[in-house]
Design a protein around this motif. Structure first.
Motif, PDB file in Angstrom:
ATOM      1  N   GLY A  13       0.821  -1.209   0.000  1.00 33.08           N
ATOM      2  CA  GLY A  13       0.000   0.000   0.000  1.00 33.08           C
ATOM      3  C   GLY A  13       0.850   1.252   0.000  1.00 33.08           C
ATOM      4  O   GLY A  13       0.527   2.222  -0.673  1.00 33.08           O
ATOM      5  N   GLN A  14       1.952   1.207   0.751  1.00 31.98           N
ATOM      6  CA  GLN A  14       2.831   2.373   0.796  1.00 31.98           C
ATOM      7  C   GLN A  14       3.485   2.617  -0.560  1.00 31.98           C
ATOM      8  O   GLN A  14       3.685   3.763  -0.958  1.00 31.98           O
ATOM      9  CB  GLN A  14       3.893   2.205   1.878  1.00 31.98           C
ATOM     10  N   GLU A  15       3.789   1.541  -1.281  1.00 31.12           N
ATOM     11  CA  GLU A  15       4.415   1.703  -2.597  1.00 31.12           C
ATOM     12  C   GLU A  15       3.454   2.384  -3.555  1.00 31.12           C
ATOM     13  O   GLU A  15       3.854   3.219  -4.363  1.00 31.12           O
ATOM     14  CB  GLU A  15       4.908   0.359  -3.152  1.00 31.12           C
ATOM     15  N   ALA A  16       2.162   2.056  -3.461  1.00 29.90           N
ATOM     16  CA  ALA A  16       1.170   2.679  -4.336  1.00 29.90           C
ATOM     17  C   ALA A  16       1.073   4.177  -4.061  1.00 29.90           C
ATOM     18  O   ALA A  16       0.953   4.983  -4.987  1.00 29.90           O
ATOM     19  CB  ALA A  16      -0.192   2.005  -4.154  1.00 29.90           C
ATOM     20  N   LEU A  17       1.150   4.552  -2.800  1.00 30.62           N
ATOM     21  CA  LEU A  17       1.117   5.960  -2.424  1.00 30.62           C
ATOM     22  C   LEU A  17       2.334   6.690  -2.998  1.00 30.62           C
ATOM     23  O   LEU A  17       2.206   7.757  -3.599  1.00 30.62           O
ATOM     24  CB  LEU A  17       1.068   6.093  -0.903  1.00 30.62           C
ATOM     25  N   LEU A  18       3.499   6.112  -2.841  1.00 26.15           N
ATOM     26  CA  LEU A  18       4.716   6.730  -3.376  1.00 26.15           C
ATOM     27  C   LEU A  18       4.655   6.846  -4.895  1.00 26.15           C
ATOM     28  O   LEU A  18       5.016   7.888  -5.464  1.00 26.15           O
ATOM     29  CB  LEU A  18       5.950   5.921  -2.952  1.00 26.15           C
ATOM     30  N   LEU A  19       4.198   5.774  -5.556  1.00 29.51           N
ATOM     31  CA  LEU A  19       4.109   5.795  -7.014  1.00 29.51           C
ATOM     32  C   LEU A  19       3.091   6.833  -7.494  1.00 29.51           C
ATOM     33  O   LEU A  19       3.311   7.497  -8.514  1.00 29.51           O
ATOM     34  CB  LEU A  19       3.756   4.408  -7.549  1.00 29.51           C
ATOM     35  N   GLU A  20       1.987   6.978  -6.777  1.00 28.12           N
ATOM     36  CA  GLU A  20       0.977   7.978  -7.151  1.00 28.12           C
ATOM     37  C   GLU A  20       1.553   9.388  -7.042  1.00 28.12           C
ATOM     38  O   GLU A  20       1.350  10.220  -7.936  1.00 28.12           O
ATOM     39  CB  GLU A  20      -0.269   7.831  -6.270  1.00 28.12           C
ATOM     40  N   LEU A  21       2.277   9.661  -5.968  1.00 24.11           N
ATOM     41  CA  LEU A  21       2.897  10.983  -5.820  1.00 24.11           C
ATOM     42  C   LEU A  21       3.950  11.222  -6.897  1.00 24.11           C
ATOM     43  O   LEU A  21       4.102  12.344  -7.386  1.00 24.11           O
ATOM     44  CB  LEU A  21       3.509  11.140  -4.429  1.00 24.11           C
ATOM     45  N   ALA A  22       4.676  10.174  -7.273  1.00 19.53           N
ATOM     46  CA  ALA A  22       5.679  10.315  -8.335  1.00 19.53           C
ATOM     47  C   ALA A  22       5.004  10.617  -9.671  1.00 19.53           C
ATOM     48  O   ALA A  22       5.528  11.389 -10.476  1.00 19.53           O
ATOM     49  CB  ALA A  22       6.520   9.047  -8.436  1.00 19.53           C
TER      50      ALA A  22
ATOM     51  N   LEU B  30      13.593   6.482  -3.416  1.00 18.84           N
ATOM     52  CA  LEU B  30      12.968   5.203  -3.082  1.00 18.84           C
ATOM     53  C   LEU B  30      11.997   4.763  -4.177  1.00 18.84           C
ATOM     54  O   LEU B  30      11.886   3.572  -4.472  1.00 18.84           O
ATOM     55  CB  LEU B  30      12.251   5.293  -1.736  1.00 18.84           C
ATOM     56  N   VAL B  31      11.328   5.707  -4.812  1.00 18.03           N
ATOM     57  CA  VAL B  31      10.392   5.379  -5.889  1.00 18.03           C
ATOM     58  C   VAL B  31      11.103   4.612  -6.998  1.00 18.03           C
ATOM     59  O   VAL B  31      10.545   3.665  -7.564  1.00 18.03           O
ATOM     60  CB  VAL B  31       9.703   6.650  -6.447  1.00 18.03           C
TER      61      VAL B  31
ATOM     62  N   GLU C 170       3.755  15.532  -0.373  1.00 18.80           N
ATOM     63  CA  GLU C 170       4.705  15.476  -1.482  1.00 18.80           C
ATOM     64  C   GLU C 170       5.879  14.589  -1.125  1.00 18.80           C
ATOM     65  O   GLU C 170       6.178  14.359   0.048  1.00 18.80           O
ATOM     66  CB  GLU C 170       5.183  16.872  -1.871  1.00 18.80           C
ATOM     67  N   LEU C 171       6.533  14.080  -2.166  1.00 17.76           N
ATOM     68  CA  LEU C 171       7.728  13.262  -1.970  1.00 17.76           C
ATOM     69  C   LEU C 171       8.887  14.142  -1.519  1.00 17.76           C
ATOM     70  O   LEU C 171       9.008  15.287  -1.956  1.00 17.76           O
ATOM     71  CB  LEU C 171       8.137  12.583  -3.285  1.00 17.76           C
ATOM     72  N   THR C 172       9.726  13.586  -0.684  1.00 15.74           N
ATOM     73  CA  THR C 172      11.000  14.226  -0.367  1.00 15.74           C
ATOM     74  C   THR C 172      12.022  13.719  -1.383  1.00 15.74           C
ATOM     75  O   THR C 172      11.717  12.843  -2.206  1.00 15.74           O
ATOM     76  CB  THR C 172      11.462  13.841   1.048  1.00 15.74           C
TER      77      THR C 172
ATOM     78  N   SER D  57       9.704   8.177   8.207  1.00 20.43           N
ATOM     79  CA  SER D  57      10.896   7.600   7.586  1.00 20.43           C
ATOM     80  C   SER D  57      11.546   8.546   6.584  1.00 20.43           C
ATOM     81  O   SER D  57      12.538   8.187   5.937  1.00 20.43           O
ATOM     82  CB  SER D  57      10.565   6.256   6.937  1.00 20.43           C
ATOM     83  N   GLY D  58      10.985   9.755   6.449  1.00 21.23           N
ATOM     84  CA  GLY D  58      11.610  10.773   5.606  1.00 21.23           C
ATOM     85  C   GLY D  58      11.300  10.674   4.127  1.00 21.23           C
ATOM     86  O   GLY D  58      11.976  11.300   3.314  1.00 21.23           O
ATOM     87  N   HIS D  59      10.266   9.927   3.748  1.00 16.90           N
ATOM     88  CA  HIS D  59       9.966   9.740   2.330  1.00 16.90           C
ATOM     89  C   HIS D  59       8.931  10.716   1.783  1.00 16.90           C
ATOM     90  O   HIS D  59       8.885  10.954   0.575  1.00 16.90           O
ATOM     91  CB  HIS D  59       9.507   8.307   2.063  1.00 16.90           C
ATOM     92  N   VAL D  60       8.082  11.257   2.657  1.00 20.02           N
ATOM     93  CA  VAL D  60       7.117  12.279   2.244  1.00 20.02           C
ATOM     94  C   VAL D  60       7.105  13.382   3.283  1.00 20.02           C
ATOM     95  O   VAL D  60       7.585  13.205   4.403  1.00 20.02           O
ATOM     96  CB  VAL D  60       5.672  11.712   2.068  1.00 20.02           C
ATOM     97  N   ARG D  61       6.543  14.513   2.886  1.00 19.64           N
ATOM     98  CA  ARG D  61       6.317  15.597   3.843  1.00 19.64           C
ATOM     99  C   ARG D  61       4.918  16.140   3.613  1.00 19.64           C
ATOM    100  O   ARG D  61       4.376  16.059   2.517  1.00 19.64           O
ATOM    101  CB  ARG D  61       7.392  16.668   3.734  1.00 19.64           C
ATOM    102  N   ARG D  62       4.382  16.688   4.684  1.00 19.23           N
ATOM    103  CA  ARG D  62       3.043  17.285   4.633  1.00 19.23           C
ATOM    104  C   ARG D  62       3.149  18.775   4.915  1.00 19.23           C
ATOM    105  O   ARG D  62       4.009  19.191   5.690  1.00 19.23           O
ATOM    106  CB  ARG D  62       2.129  16.657   5.681  1.00 19.23           C
ATOM    107  N   ALA D  63       2.252  19.516   4.306  1.00 21.18           N
ATOM    108  CA  ALA D  63       2.173  20.962   4.557  1.00 21.18           C
ATOM    109  C   ALA D  63       0.722  21.384   4.359  1.00 21.18           C
ATOM    110  O   ALA D  63      -0.014  20.748   3.592  1.00 21.18           O
ATOM    111  CB  ALA D  63       3.077  21.714   3.584  1.00 21.18           C
ATOM    112  N   PRO D  64       0.316  22.440   5.044  1.00 17.35           N
ATOM    113  CA  PRO D  64      -1.051  22.939   4.824  1.00 17.35           C
ATOM    114  C   PRO D  64      -1.218  23.361   3.363  1.00 17.35           C
ATOM    115  O   PRO D  64      -0.293  23.913   2.761  1.00 17.35           O
ATOM    116  CB  PRO D  64      -1.153  24.146   5.746  1.00 17.35           C
ATOM    117  N   ALA D  65      -2.386  23.088   2.804  1.00 15.59           N
ATOM    118  CA  ALA D  65      -2.667  23.516   1.432  1.00 15.59           C
ATOM    119  C   ALA D  65      -2.734  25.037   1.394  1.00 15.59           C
ATOM    120  O   ALA D  65      -3.316  25.654   2.285  1.00 15.59           O
ATOM    121  CB  ALA D  65      -3.980  22.911   0.956  1.00 15.59           C
ATOM    122  N   PRO D  66      -2.143  25.661   0.391  1.00 11.96           N
ATOM    123  CA  PRO D  66      -2.126  27.125   0.346  1.00 11.96           C
ATOM    124  C   PRO D  66      -3.515  27.749   0.199  1.00 11.96           C
ATOM    125  O   PRO D  66      -3.744  28.847   0.680  1.00 11.96           O
ATOM    126  CB  PRO D  66      -1.255  27.449  -0.870  1.00 11.96           C
TER     127      PRO D  66
END
Length: 147
Positions: A36-45, A102-103, A94-96, A76-85
């Motif tokens: 499931g985590q791989e799908a999330l990373l691939l979607e962001l990529a 890792l993708v 977003e991916l770090t 684990s340092g693979h994504v980061r979150r921020a408030p939507a502007p």
């Protein structure tokens, strides 16, 4: 359709799903990922940064499941979150740099898993699989959403 054929089809789909997920887990574990985590990373990529709710929709997952995956991937340092502007209540994911690296490894695992899964099938069958499986998914989705 008679029961014998229906049972054969349903059992084949069920077993493939279970075994594919287990094999994916085994291949992803050395990367520190769970299925499931791989799908999330691939979607962001594929898409770039996304609002968390949109990411849940794209993955076909419940928002709490996606929140948990994001927390683990963020830790684990693979994504980061921020408030939507445009909406402070929404969160953009977003991916770090580490996530993007890792993708590339995930893509290698994904290719290996697909090759293992379709080994022994004719190339013409393999070429038709994505379309056939998409139709099957749509059939199930249509019946599920009509309730």
């Amino acid at each position: 359709m008679d029961f014998v054929r229906a049972d054969a089809i349903n059992q084949a789909i069920r077993l493939l799903s279970l075994r594919h997920r287990a094999r994916a887990a085994a291949l992803l574990a050395p990367l520190g990922l769970h299925p499931g985590q791989e799908a999330l990373l691939l979607e962001l990529a594929r898409t770039g940064p996304m609002i968390q709710a949109q990411l849940a929709d794209a993955l076909g997952c419940e928002p709490p499941s996606v929140t948990l995956m994001i927390r683990k991937l963020e830790a684990s340092g693979h994504v980061r979150r921020a408030p939507a502007p445009t909406d402070r209540r929404a969160t953009v994911v977003e991916l770090t740099e580490g996530g993007a690296a890792l993708v590339e490894r995930v893509k290698e695992v994904w290719c290996a898993l697909a090759e293992e899964t379709v080994a022994g099938l004719d190339a013409s069958v393999v070429a038709e699989l994505p379309g056939a499986l998409a139709i099957m998914t749509g059939n199930v989705d249509a019946r599920f959403s009509s309730r």
